[in-house]
Every structure is written in structure tokens, then in C-alpha cells.
Scaffold this active site. Sequence first.
Site, PDB file in Angstrom:
ATOM      1  N   LYS A 191       0.850  -1.203   0.000  1.00  0.00           N
ATOM      2  CA  LYS A 191       0.000   0.000   0.000  1.00  0.00           C
ATOM      3  C   LYS A 191       0.880   1.245   0.000  1.00  0.00           C
ATOM      4  O   LYS A 191       1.565   1.531   0.974  1.00  0.00           O
ATOM      5  CB  LYS A 191      -0.912   0.035   1.236  1.00  0.00           C
TER       6      LYS A 191
ATOM      7  N   GLU B 241      10.691   0.669   9.914  1.00  0.00           N
ATOM      8  CA  GLU B 241      11.633   1.775   9.729  1.00  0.00           C
ATOM      9  C   GLU B 241      10.843   3.017  10.088  1.00  0.00           C
ATOM     10  O   GLU B 241       9.959   3.443   9.330  1.00  0.00           O
ATOM     11  CB  GLU B 241      12.123   1.789   8.272  1.00  0.00           C
TER      12      GLU B 241
ATOM     13  N   CYS C 174      13.588  10.479   6.644  1.00  0.00           N
ATOM     14  CA  CYS C 174      13.619   9.871   7.975  1.00  0.00           C
ATOM     15  C   CYS C 174      14.974  10.064   8.653  1.00  0.00           C
ATOM     16  O   CYS C 174      15.062  10.205   9.860  1.00  0.00           O
ATOM     17  CB  CYS C 174      13.268   8.391   7.886  1.00  0.00           C
TER      18      CYS C 174
ATOM     19  N   GLU D 276      10.251  14.587  15.539  1.00  0.00           N
ATOM     20  CA  GLU D 276      10.525  14.531  14.104  1.00  0.00           C
ATOM     21  C   GLU D 276       9.612  15.529  13.394  1.00  0.00           C
ATOM     22  O   GLU D 276       8.384  15.410  13.445  1.00  0.00           O
ATOM     23  CB  GLU D 276      10.261  13.117  13.582  1.00  0.00           C
TER      24      GLU D 276
HETATM   25  P1  NDP Z   1       2.113   7.721   8.536  1.00  0.00           P
HETATM   26  O1  NDP Z   1       2.982   6.935   9.408  1.00  0.00           O
HETATM   27  O2  NDP Z   1       0.712   8.029   8.968  1.00  0.00           O
HETATM   28  O3  NDP Z   1       1.975   7.019   7.098  1.00  0.00           O
HETATM   29  C1  NDP Z   1       2.844   6.044   6.581  1.00  0.00           C
HETATM   30  C2  NDP Z   1       2.031   4.929   5.904  1.00  0.00           C
HETATM   31  O4  NDP Z   1       1.236   4.244   6.874  1.00  0.00           O
HETATM   32  C3  NDP Z   1       1.052   5.432   4.856  1.00  0.00           C
HETATM   33  O5  NDP Z   1       0.956   4.494   3.801  1.00  0.00           O
HETATM   34  C4  NDP Z   1      -0.251   5.486   5.636  1.00  0.00           C
HETATM   35  O6  NDP Z   1      -1.394   5.468   4.824  1.00  0.00           O
HETATM   36  C5  NDP Z   1      -0.136   4.234   6.475  1.00  0.00           C
HETATM   37  N1  NDP Z   1      -0.984   4.205   7.658  1.00  0.00           N
HETATM   38  C6  NDP Z   1      -1.468   5.242   8.378  1.00  0.00           C
HETATM   39  N2  NDP Z   1      -2.202   4.794   9.415  1.00  0.00           N
HETATM   40  C7  NDP Z   1      -2.208   3.447   9.346  1.00  0.00           C
HETATM   41  C8  NDP Z   1      -2.780   2.411  10.149  1.00  0.00           C
HETATM   42  N3  NDP Z   1      -3.525   2.675  11.226  1.00  0.00           N
HETATM   43  N4  NDP Z   1      -2.568   1.129   9.787  1.00  0.00           N
HETATM   44  C9  NDP Z   1      -1.814   0.823   8.727  1.00  0.00           C
HETATM   45  N5  NDP Z   1      -1.247   1.770   7.925  1.00  0.00           N
HETATM   46  C10 NDP Z   1      -1.427   3.060   8.241  1.00  0.00           C
HETATM   47  O7  NDP Z   1       2.810   9.073   8.185  1.00  0.00           O
HETATM   48  P2  NDP Z   1       2.112  10.436   7.767  1.00  0.00           P
HETATM   49  O8  NDP Z   1       1.918  10.431   6.330  1.00  0.00           O
HETATM   50  O9  NDP Z   1       0.875  10.730   8.558  1.00  0.00           O
HETATM   51  O10 NDP Z   1       3.222  11.466   8.209  1.00  0.00           O
HETATM   52  C11 NDP Z   1       3.229  11.936   9.557  1.00  0.00           C
HETATM   53  C12 NDP Z   1       4.619  12.000  10.102  1.00  0.00           C
HETATM   54  O11 NDP Z   1       5.192  10.706  10.115  1.00  0.00           O
HETATM   55  C13 NDP Z   1       5.613  12.803   9.295  1.00  0.00           C
HETATM   56  O12 NDP Z   1       5.524  14.155   9.523  1.00  0.00           O
HETATM   57  C14 NDP Z   1       6.900  12.219   9.769  1.00  0.00           C
HETATM   58  O13 NDP Z   1       7.263  12.765  10.995  1.00  0.00           O
HETATM   59  C15 NDP Z   1       6.573  10.769   9.929  1.00  0.00           C
HETATM   60  N6  NDP Z   1       6.956   9.971   8.754  1.00  0.00           N
HETATM   61  C16 NDP Z   1       8.108   9.302   8.809  1.00  0.00           C
HETATM   62  C17 NDP Z   1       8.531   8.600   7.716  1.00  0.00           C
HETATM   63  C18 NDP Z   1       9.810   7.868   7.737  1.00  0.00           C
HETATM   64  O14 NDP Z   1      10.314   7.499   6.690  1.00  0.00           O
HETATM   65  N7  NDP Z   1      10.376   7.610   8.887  1.00  0.00           N
HETATM   66  C19 NDP Z   1       7.774   8.576   6.477  1.00  0.00           C
HETATM   67  C20 NDP Z   1       6.517   9.269   6.530  1.00  0.00           C
HETATM   68  C21 NDP Z   1       6.154   9.948   7.640  1.00  0.00           C
HETATM   69  P3  NDP Z   1      -2.073   6.846   4.357  1.00  0.00           P
HETATM   70  O15 NDP Z   1      -1.086   7.525   3.509  1.00  0.00           O
HETATM   71  O16 NDP Z   1      -3.221   6.424   3.581  1.00  0.00           O
HETATM   72  O17 NDP Z   1      -2.408   7.599   5.600  1.00  0.00           O
END
Ligand code: NDP
Length: 499
Positions: A188, A263, A297, A395
Site C-alpha cells: 500500500k 523503519e 527519515c 521529528e
Molecule cells: P504515517 O505513518 O501516517 O503514514 C505512513 C504509511 O502508513 C502510509 O501508507 C499510511 O497510509 C499508512 N498508515 C497510516 N495509518 C495506518 C494504520 N492505522 N494502519 C496501517 N497503515 C497506516 O505518516 P504520515 O503520512 O501521517 O506522516 C506523519 C509524520 O510521520 C511525518 O511528519 C513524519 O514525521 C513521519 N513519517 C516518517 C517517515 C519515515 O520514513 N520515517 C515517512 C513518513 C512519515 P495513508 O497515507 O493512507 O495515511
Amino acid sequence: MTSTAAARTKIRKSEVTHYKMYIDGKFVGAKGGKTFDVFDPSTEGVIATCPAAGAEDVDRAVKAANRAFYGGWRSVTGQERGRILFRLAERIRARRSELAELETVNSGKPIVESEYDMDDAATCYEYYGGLATKINGEVLPVPADAVAFTMREPVGVAGQIIPWNYPLVMAAWKIAPALAAGCTMVIKPAEQTPLTLLKLAEDFEAVGLPPGVVNVVTGDGPVAGGAIVKHLQVRKIAFTGSSAVGKIIMREAADQLKRVSFELGGKSPNIFFSDADFENAVDGALFGTFINQGEVCSAGSRVLVQRDIYKKFVDAAAAKAKTIRLGPGLDRETKMGPLVSEEQRDRVAGYLKVGRGEAKVAAGGGTPKRFDKGWYIEPTIFYDVDNSAKIAQEEIFGPVMSVIPFKDEADAIRIANATPYGLAAAVWTRDIFRAFRVVKALEAGIVWVNHMQPTFVEAPWGGYKASGFGRELGHWGVEEYLETKQVFINLDEKPIGWY
Ligand code: NDP
């Protein structure tokens, strides 16, 4: 992410592309017919719609993956899986411009960075194409009247959930090792950036992937992502994203004792000693924080600077930050594009407000006034930051640097490790003894010396502490998708003779 932005902007309906997701070898809509909008962060306009998968769509995808796994994929040879991976890499290289452009339009990142991303994604498929033929067990040193060895077997159906900051690269980091291991999968992408993976899926059949081996499901995190995590036929979850969602997934996976690899976030220290090459150091601080608009990240957003160069360093970094050219990602002169979404821009702007109360501003600190559209944030440098401040501990995932002074080596190590995270760290010095001492003392999964951010598919990627567990890339990446079976063969024909 349902939105009314289509109505807000002047984008005509005919310019919006309607994508389908890829399940069991076919492009399909969601059973319930729901879709969500996908945006161009530089215009704020809707550029596409994608199916919003519900639990029944995920069920269809997982069942297809399960059928494909037991129906033959797990007995496809490593050689054949390797060839498929090489062909996927070839397709990415052949479609480099098209995919890079789409990545930039969808994510906001500068086109030059998207082009590097396409190369990195292709390299990742090539690496695991090679590794697919090198997955083997070991013969174990048991007594002479027996033979024992290990067999490596694919885990089964993997559920993979990826973020929006490096869409096609993150997909490659998950799909490539899973295919090399012999797994099938449901992946996904993030709601904000599903387009390049769906484009690549157009090539899945042509490269030889049987239906059901790789399924791409688009939709809302808690709904579609949650259904993947909870599905009984999914044996393992690989997740990259926020620590908050990591915790939710871990709780949900616990019910089935499902394997997980994470990660998660970071707040990585980038440490500058006064003997470092000054020009390189300033560049390294900016590159470490502002690359990909800081949506990284491993961003080195906690910049620790030794007191004797502190003032000069802050001034030089601020002067350079003010020259960073912001603009739409497709403009080749752009060094920093808009953030991925309105939500992310507002989130980062919220941290800027907090930061203005916690520290002093050397550069940026707000949203640029010269753009009528686009989710831009100025490259921002806060200084005189205390390590306990919110902007030093949380973060931010945007172009925001927190500069913290330190006295000596012990002080630098103490501050560097004083965070819940432990993804990456960098140390800048010309003293080799100090470099190694600091490397050994840092609690981080990745440590760079005199650089920050170089990432190679051959080297493991992952964090200590709250930054997650498990490792991606290199041979470590494939381990996450393999089981180990111990086999013992008795060569002694005499009865066991116990009873
Ligand atoms: P999320 O952790 O919410 O999203 C990452 C992935 O998880 C997306 O595909 C999201 O889907 C999915 N997801 C969200 N909620 C669920 C759930 N309950 N069960 C399963 N999958 C889920 O990150 P955000 O996009 O909300 O970003 C918020 C913050 O997270 C950022 O500002 C940053 O601080 C951190 N982040 C860190 C990353 C890293 O590489 N370490 C990458 C991205 C974010 P959907 O997009 O549909 O919500």
C-alpha cells in the site's frame, strides 16, 4: 484524504487521470466505487484519483497473493526471480524521465532528485536480482552419524506499507527483497503519492510476474493499511512511516504474533567538531537537513556544533540557507520544492511557531510570500536550541534545522544520544581517533563520517531505539522475508535405544 480541492482550483476535470489499483494481475477499482484525490503540491490542484480500497478489496488482494504463493511462485527458481527483478530494473531505467516527472509532480520534490530516485530504485531491483540466486542455508557441524543443515524459505504473503517521501524508492526497498526471497505481497503506497508505483505496475505482467505475486492497493491508512495488518493470511508486515503508526501496527500485529519490521522516525544528530573542514561542514549541515525538503527519515536536523566555531557556523549556514532556491519541482533550477501536502505544510508550520518560542531564528522561519499556490516552507535554521526543546526532540519532517552548541567530545555524545530515536548520525572531524571513538559511542543504526545521507543498497538501513527494528537493504533486507528451517538427518541405522 478526501478533499474539495478540485473545486477550489482551476484544474479542469479532463486533466485529472483516474488510476486503478493492481490486484491479481488486473487494474481494478474499489468494490465500493470510492476514490480519493491526489494532488500536485506545487499547484495544490488535483491531478488524479485513485481507488479507496476497503477491507473487501484488501481481502481480494491478499487472497490473490496467497493463491499465487501456494500456486507456484514459491517454487519459481531464484534464477527466474532474479531475471524478473532485472527486467523490472530495465523498465524503470527505460521509463526514467516519465516516472521521475510523475514523481516530482506528485510529491513536490525537485526533478533532479526524482531522477536520482529512479536510478536508486532500479539499482535496488538489480541488487536483489543478483541476490535471488544466493539465498542458501548452511551445513551444521553435528556428530559424524548425522547431517544437519538449514533451509531458507519465504515467509509467505507480505503486507507492505510505505510512506510518501521517496515513493518509488520505498516501494523498491520492500518489493525487491520480498521477490528475491520468494514471497508474494500486497503493498500500500501512501495516499499522497501512489502514482509512480501504479505506473510501474503496468509493466508487471510484461516482466513475467504472475498474477497475484505483487498487488498494489491504494487507500486510507487505517482502512486499507489496517486491513492488511489484520488479515490472517498476511504473515509479515514491513512498514516505513511514523512512530505513532508503527505503535498501532505493532499492537494489531500482536494478536496474530505476526512478524513485523519497522523503519520509523528519527531526529538524527549531525555533529561538527571545530577541526572539521569548515566549508564542507556547512554544506553537509544544509544537505543533511534540507535534501528532499527535509522530508527524510534520516534528516540530520539536530546540528551539534562545537562552541569555538559555533557563531561562525550559524552565520555561514544561515547565509547559505537564504540562497536555496525554492520553486516547483519540475523547474531544473529548483533546489527545494513544496512539501507533499497541505496537512504536512501546516504540521511543519506548527513546529515553526513552536520553534520561534523555543529558540532564535537564523534563517527562514515561515512560509514564503512569493508563491500564490504551493505548500512551501522556507528553509529554516533555529539556533541556541536546548536539546530538551520540542524542535530538538520531535521529528518535524520538513526543512527545519535545530542548531545546538556543545563543549567537547563527551558533551557532543551525551547530547547526540539524548533522544528516543536512533536511526542515523554523522560526525565531522579530521581527527581519525576522535571519529572512531564517536562512531562507537553513538546509538544509531547508520553512522556517517564527514558526510550525511549517502545510501547504498549494499549497506543495511534501519534504526536503534524508537527508530524501529529489522534492517532493509543489503543481504539484511532479504532476511526479513525468510524463515529458517533446521533439518536433521540421522545416519545411524541402529535403534535409538532409549525405551
Ligand atoms: P504515517 O505513518 O501516517 O503514514 C505512513 C504509511 O502508513 C502510509 O501508507 C499510511 O497510509 C499508512 N498508515 C497510516 N495509518 C495506518 C494504520 N492505522 N494502519 C496501517 N497503515 C497506516 O505518516 P504520515 O503520512 O501521517 O506522516 C506523519 C509524520 O510521520 C511525518 O511528519 C513524519 O514525521 C513521519 N513519517 C516518517 C517517515 C519515515 O520514513 N520515517 C515517512 C513518513 C512519515 P495513508 O497515507 O493512507 O495515511
